[in-house]
Motif scaffolding. Structure first.
Motif, PDB file in Angstrom:
ATOM      1  N   LEU A   1       0.827  -1.209   0.000  1.00 48.97           N
ATOM      2  CA  LEU A   1       0.000   0.000   0.000  1.00 48.97           C
ATOM      3  C   LEU A   1       0.858   1.255   0.000  1.00 48.97           C
ATOM      4  O   LEU A   1       0.504   2.263  -0.625  1.00 48.97           O
ATOM      5  CB  LEU A   1      -0.935  -0.007   1.225  1.00 48.97           C
ATOM      6  CG  LEU A   1      -2.065  -1.028   1.193  1.00 48.97           C
ATOM      7  CD1 LEU A   1      -2.816  -1.046   2.519  1.00 48.97           C
ATOM      8  CD2 LEU A   1      -3.042  -0.714   0.047  1.00 48.97           C
ATOM      9  N   ARG A   2       1.995   1.198   0.695  1.00 47.90           N
ATOM     10  CA  ARG A   2       2.903   2.344   0.696  1.00 47.90           C
ATOM     11  C   ARG A   2       3.410   2.618  -0.729  1.00 47.90           C
ATOM     12  O   ARG A   2       3.476   3.762  -1.161  1.00 47.90           O
ATOM     13  CB  ARG A   2       4.092   2.085   1.626  1.00 47.90           C
ATOM     14  CG  ARG A   2       5.145   3.166   1.601  1.00 47.90           C
ATOM     15  CD  ARG A   2       4.634   4.471   2.187  1.00 47.90           C
ATOM     16  NE  ARG A   2       4.551   4.370   3.633  1.00 47.90           N
ATOM     17  CZ  ARG A   2       3.834   5.195   4.394  1.00 47.90           C
ATOM     18  NH1 ARG A   2       3.125   6.156   3.827  1.00 47.90           N
ATOM     19  NH2 ARG A   2       3.805   5.057   5.705  1.00 47.90           N
ATOM     20  N   VAL A   3       3.735   1.563  -1.447  1.00 48.42           N
ATOM     21  CA  VAL A   3       4.226   1.748  -2.813  1.00 48.42           C
ATOM     22  C   VAL A   3       3.114   2.267  -3.724  1.00 48.42           C
ATOM     23  O   VAL A   3       3.365   3.054  -4.638  1.00 48.42           O
ATOM     24  CB  VAL A   3       4.839   0.443  -3.357  1.00 48.42           C
ATOM     25  CG1 VAL A   3       5.235   0.587  -4.818  1.00 48.42           C
ATOM     26  CG2 VAL A   3       6.060   0.059  -2.532  1.00 48.42           C
ATOM     27  N   VAL A   4       1.869   1.868  -3.464  1.00 44.83           N
ATOM     28  CA  VAL A   4       0.739   2.425  -4.224  1.00 44.83           C
ATOM     29  C   VAL A   4       0.667   3.939  -4.011  1.00 44.83           C
ATOM     30  O   VAL A   4       0.459   4.712  -4.955  1.00 44.83           O
ATOM     31  CB  VAL A   4      -0.582   1.754  -3.805  1.00 44.83           C
ATOM     32  CG1 VAL A   4      -1.775   2.501  -4.399  1.00 44.83           C
ATOM     33  CG2 VAL A   4      -0.607   0.298  -4.244  1.00 44.83           C
ATOM     34  N   GLN A   5       0.847   4.384  -2.759  1.00 43.72           N
ATOM     35  CA  GLN A   5       0.865   5.821  -2.469  1.00 43.72           C
ATOM     36  C   GLN A   5       2.008   6.512  -3.217  1.00 43.72           C
ATOM     37  O   GLN A   5       1.834   7.595  -3.785  1.00 43.72           O
ATOM     38  CB  GLN A   5       1.038   6.048  -0.970  1.00 43.72           C
ATOM     39  CG  GLN A   5      -0.173   5.669  -0.130  1.00 43.72           C
ATOM     40  CD  GLN A   5       0.101   5.904   1.351  1.00 43.72           C
ATOM     41  OE1 GLN A   5       1.199   5.656   1.838  1.00 43.72           O
ATOM     42  NE2 GLN A   5      -0.907   6.374   2.061  1.00 43.72           N
ATOM     43  N   LEU A   6       3.174   5.873  -3.194  1.00 44.09           N
ATOM     44  CA  LEU A   6       4.337   6.450  -3.866  1.00 44.09           C
ATOM     45  C   LEU A   6       4.125   6.521  -5.370  1.00 44.09           C
ATOM     46  O   LEU A   6       4.532   7.494  -6.013  1.00 44.09           O
ATOM     47  CB  LEU A   6       5.579   5.609  -3.545  1.00 44.09           C
ATOM     48  CG  LEU A   6       6.084   5.693  -2.102  1.00 44.09           C
ATOM     49  CD1 LEU A   6       7.082   4.585  -1.807  1.00 44.09           C
ATOM     50  CD2 LEU A   6       6.720   7.056  -1.837  1.00 44.09           C
ATOM     51  N   ARG A   7       3.489   5.500  -5.938  1.00 43.89           N
ATOM     52  CA  ARG A   7       3.188   5.510  -7.375  1.00 43.89           C
ATOM     53  C   ARG A   7       2.378   6.747  -7.741  1.00 43.89           C
ATOM     54  O   ARG A   7       2.658   7.426  -8.723  1.00 43.89           O
ATOM     55  CB  ARG A   7       2.380   4.259  -7.749  1.00 43.89           C
ATOM     56  CG  ARG A   7       3.205   3.090  -8.161  1.00 43.89           C
ATOM     57  CD  ARG A   7       2.456   2.125  -9.046  1.00 43.89           C
ATOM     58  NE  ARG A   7       1.109   1.814  -8.669  1.00 43.89           N
ATOM     59  CZ  ARG A   7       0.711   0.647  -8.149  1.00 43.89           C
ATOM     60  NH1 ARG A   7       1.593  -0.287  -7.888  1.00 43.89           N
ATOM     61  NH2 ARG A   7      -0.543   0.436  -7.883  1.00 43.89           N
ATOM     62  N   SER A   8       1.351   7.016  -6.944  1.00 50.57           N
ATOM     63  CA  SER A   8       0.484   8.154  -7.216  1.00 50.57           C
ATOM     64  C   SER A   8       1.232   9.473  -7.039  1.00 50.57           C
ATOM     65  O   SER A   8       1.136  10.377  -7.877  1.00 50.57           O
ATOM     66  CB  SER A   8      -0.732   8.104  -6.283  1.00 50.57           C
ATOM     67  OG  SER A   8      -1.552   9.234  -6.462  1.00 50.57           O
ATOM     68  N   ALA A   9       1.999   9.581  -5.954  1.00 52.35           N
ATOM     69  CA  ALA A   9       2.693  10.836  -5.639  1.00 52.35           C
ATOM     70  C   ALA A   9       3.814  11.134  -6.632  1.00 52.35           C
ATOM     71  O   ALA A   9       4.057  12.297  -6.972  1.00 52.35           O
ATOM     72  CB  ALA A   9       3.246  10.780  -4.220  1.00 52.35           C
ATOM     73  N   LEU A  10       4.491  10.093  -7.102  1.00 55.14           N
ATOM     74  CA  LEU A  10       5.658  10.279  -7.964  1.00 55.14           C
ATOM     75  C   LEU A  10       5.360  10.107  -9.445  1.00 55.14           C
ATOM     76  O   LEU A  10       6.236  10.273 -10.283  1.00 55.14           O
ATOM     77  CB  LEU A  10       6.763   9.291  -7.554  1.00 55.14           C
ATOM     78  CG  LEU A  10       7.253   9.382  -6.105  1.00 55.14           C
ATOM     79  CD1 LEU A  10       8.275   8.281  -5.815  1.00 55.14           C
ATOM     80  CD2 LEU A  10       7.839  10.749  -5.810  1.00 55.14           C
ATOM     81  N   GLY A  11       4.111   9.737  -9.759  1.00 52.36           N
ATOM     82  CA  GLY A  11       3.750   9.525 -11.154  1.00 52.36           C
ATOM     83  C   GLY A  11       4.425   8.314 -11.763  1.00 52.36           C
ATOM     84  O   GLY A  11       4.777   8.319 -12.946  1.00 52.36           O
ATOM     85  N   LEU A  12       4.587   7.259 -10.971  1.00 55.24           N
ATOM     86  CA  LEU A  12       5.253   6.049 -11.446  1.00 55.24           C
ATOM     87  C   LEU A  12       4.269   5.160 -12.201  1.00 55.24           C
ATOM     88  O   LEU A  12       3.056   5.242 -11.982  1.00 55.24           O
ATOM     89  CB  LEU A  12       5.838   5.284 -10.260  1.00 55.24           C
ATOM     90  CG  LEU A  12       6.913   6.015  -9.450  1.00 55.24           C
ATOM     91  CD1 LEU A  12       7.300   5.187  -8.233  1.00 55.24           C
ATOM     92  CD2 LEU A  12       8.126   6.297 -10.309  1.00 55.24           C
ATOM     93  N   PRO A  13       4.765   4.273 -13.054  1.00 56.13           N
ATOM     94  CA  PRO A  13       3.869   3.376 -13.805  1.00 56.13           C
ATOM     95  C   PRO A  13       3.230   2.343 -12.890  1.00 56.13           C
ATOM     96  O   PRO A  13       3.728   2.078 -11.789  1.00 56.13           O
ATOM     97  CB  PRO A  13       4.809   2.706 -14.815  1.00 56.13           C
ATOM     98  CG  PRO A  13       6.166   2.785 -14.173  1.00 56.13           C
ATOM     99  CD  PRO A  13       6.175   4.076 -13.420  1.00 56.13           C
ATOM    100  N   PRO A  14       2.109   1.733 -13.319  1.00 61.05           N
ATOM    101  CA  PRO A  14       1.439   0.701 -12.511  1.00 61.05           C
ATOM    102  C   PRO A  14       2.344  -0.482 -12.187  1.00 61.05           C
ATOM    103  O   PRO A  14       2.100  -1.214 -11.230  1.00 61.05           O
ATOM    104  CB  PRO A  14       0.266   0.256 -13.399  1.00 61.05           C
ATOM    105  CG  PRO A  14       0.034   1.407 -14.322  1.00 61.05           C
ATOM    106  CD  PRO A  14       1.376   2.021 -14.566  1.00 61.05           C
ATOM    107  N   SER A  15       3.377  -0.679 -12.994  1.00 61.83           N
ATOM    108  CA  SER A  15       4.293  -1.802 -12.762  1.00 61.83           C
ATOM    109  C   SER A  15       5.208  -1.569 -11.563  1.00 61.83           C
ATOM    110  O   SER A  15       5.946  -2.467 -11.164  1.00 61.83           O
ATOM    111  CB  SER A  15       5.144  -2.055 -14.009  1.00 61.83           C
ATOM    112  OG  SER A  15       5.874  -0.884 -14.359  1.00 61.83           O
ATOM    113  N   ALA A  16       5.177  -0.363 -10.983  1.00 58.45           N
ATOM    114  CA  ALA A  16       6.026  -0.066  -9.819  1.00 58.45           C
ATOM    115  C   ALA A  16       5.453  -0.753  -8.581  1.00 58.45           C
ATOM    116  O   ALA A  16       4.427  -0.361  -8.045  1.00 58.45           O
ATOM    117  CB  ALA A  16       6.110   1.439  -9.599  1.00 58.45           C
ATOM    118  N   THR A  17       6.103  -1.804  -8.146  1.00 54.78           N
ATOM    119  CA  THR A  17       5.701  -2.593  -6.988  1.00 54.78           C
ATOM    120  C   THR A  17       6.956  -2.926  -6.187  1.00 54.78           C
ATOM    121  O   THR A  17       8.072  -2.742  -6.688  1.00 54.78           O
ATOM    122  CB  THR A  17       5.032  -3.911  -7.421  1.00 54.78           C
ATOM    123  OG1 THR A  17       6.009  -4.697  -8.139  1.00 54.78           O
ATOM    124  CG2 THR A  17       3.818  -3.663  -8.307  1.00 54.78           C
TER     125      THR A  17
END
Length: 309
Positions: free
Chosen positions: A237-253
């Motif tokens: 869930l933390r990485v999901v937050q980071l994906r949104s905040a940093l504009g990372l692709p959905p593959s960022a896990t």
């Protein structure tokens, strides 16, 4: 077992319990794999109960035909199960029937005539170096509690800086940190030593300084806010937050950080055999997929940069 417990007899349920015990204690499969195998067998027995119109017994299993297995696989395919999941289902069934055969309980050729579904080769999706670094370090900007921010950064540092699976990172104990290398317990209980670069070690040490809970040498380091062992779901869930905040692709896990570790090492000239050891891969062929990843990234850069790309 769930519904299938009402459609099987005691003898079969006893064999299932013994098989699951062997998978856990002898073969030491990961908890998630054990759960998946149990669920796959459960669904097969539920199907078989309706298929034969009664209780599933060892005698019923002895009389299985290839057509019965194909009918079950067709039902699972109709449920939109993908080829990778179907392959796991077949692996679970073969494991159970091999166990029954070793015990001299059931012998059947039904599974031998079933082909494993073909799997599309998919390349691991690595982050760029900048994306991976930001994923690890940006936690402090999203978490007000310093020890929680340090904890999450330490876990993600182990995934990217040491190539650990998320389950491996969360299983690390204080005793594993003794010495210049980290002792990692991987799949199947296999031990390996992974060197810790200074940045990763400092991240872990900062967490140890700030953690409000007593940490014993043989217990997992990373704790939830109530002191229990940290759930991988919280890191995901933390990485999901980071994906949104940093504009990372959905593959960022979290697992993408492990892929990035291998890909970036290879891109800097890392030896494939050494990377295999660091990742804990049993076979070099598993590690060789990263050569395709690195080549694809190189070609992508070429296409973007070349005047006629």
């Amino acid at each position: 077992m769930t519904d299938s417990a009402f459609a099987t007899d005691d003898a079969l349920r006893n064999q299932i319990a013994l098989w699951q015990r062997e998978l856990g204690s002898v073969r030491r499969l990961a908890p998630n794999t054990l759960e998946a195998y149990g669920r796959d067998l459960d669904q097969f027995l539920c199907f078989l109960s309706g298929h034969v119109g009664g209780t599933v017994t060892l005698a019923v299993l002895r009389d299985l035909r290839g057509a019965d297995i194909r009918a079950f696989m067709a039902v699972r395919r109709a449920d939109s199960l993908g080829s990778r999941s179907l392959a796991r289902v077949l692996s679970a069934l073969k494991s159970f029937f091999r166990y029954l055969e070793r015990q001299g309980v059931v012998a059947t050729e039904a599974l031998n005539v079933i082909r494993t579904p073909k799997l599309a080769k998919s390349l691991p999706k690595a982050l760029t170096v900048i994306e991976a670094r930001r994923t690890v370090t940006a936690t402090a900007e999203m978490e007000e509690r310093p020890w929680v921010a340090a904890r999450d950064m330490a876990v993600l540092s182990l995934c990217y800086g040491a190539g650990l699976r998320i389950a491996e990172a969360l299983a690390v104990t204080r005793g594993d940190l003794e010495g210049p290398s980290l002792r990692v317990t991987g799949k199947g209980g296999k031990l390996r030593l992974v060197p810790l670069i200074d940045t990763v070690r400092r991240s872990v040490e900062l967490y140890l300084e700030l953690c409000p809970f007593k940490l014993w040498p043989d217990e997992p380091l990373f704790r939830g806010v109530k002191g229990g062992v940290l759930s991988p779901r919280l890191i995901q869930l933390r990485v999901v937050q980071l994906r949104s905040a940093l504009g990372l692709p959905p593959s960022a896990t979290p697992h993408a950080l492990r892929h990035s570790f291998a890909t970036h090492l290879l891109g800097r000239g890392g030896d494939l055999r050494a990377i295999q050891e660091l990742l804990g891969h049993a076979s070099l062929s598993t590690t060789q997929i990263y050569t395709a990843v690195d080549t694809e990234r190189l070609l992508d850069s070429y296409r973007k940069a070349h005047p006629r790309g």
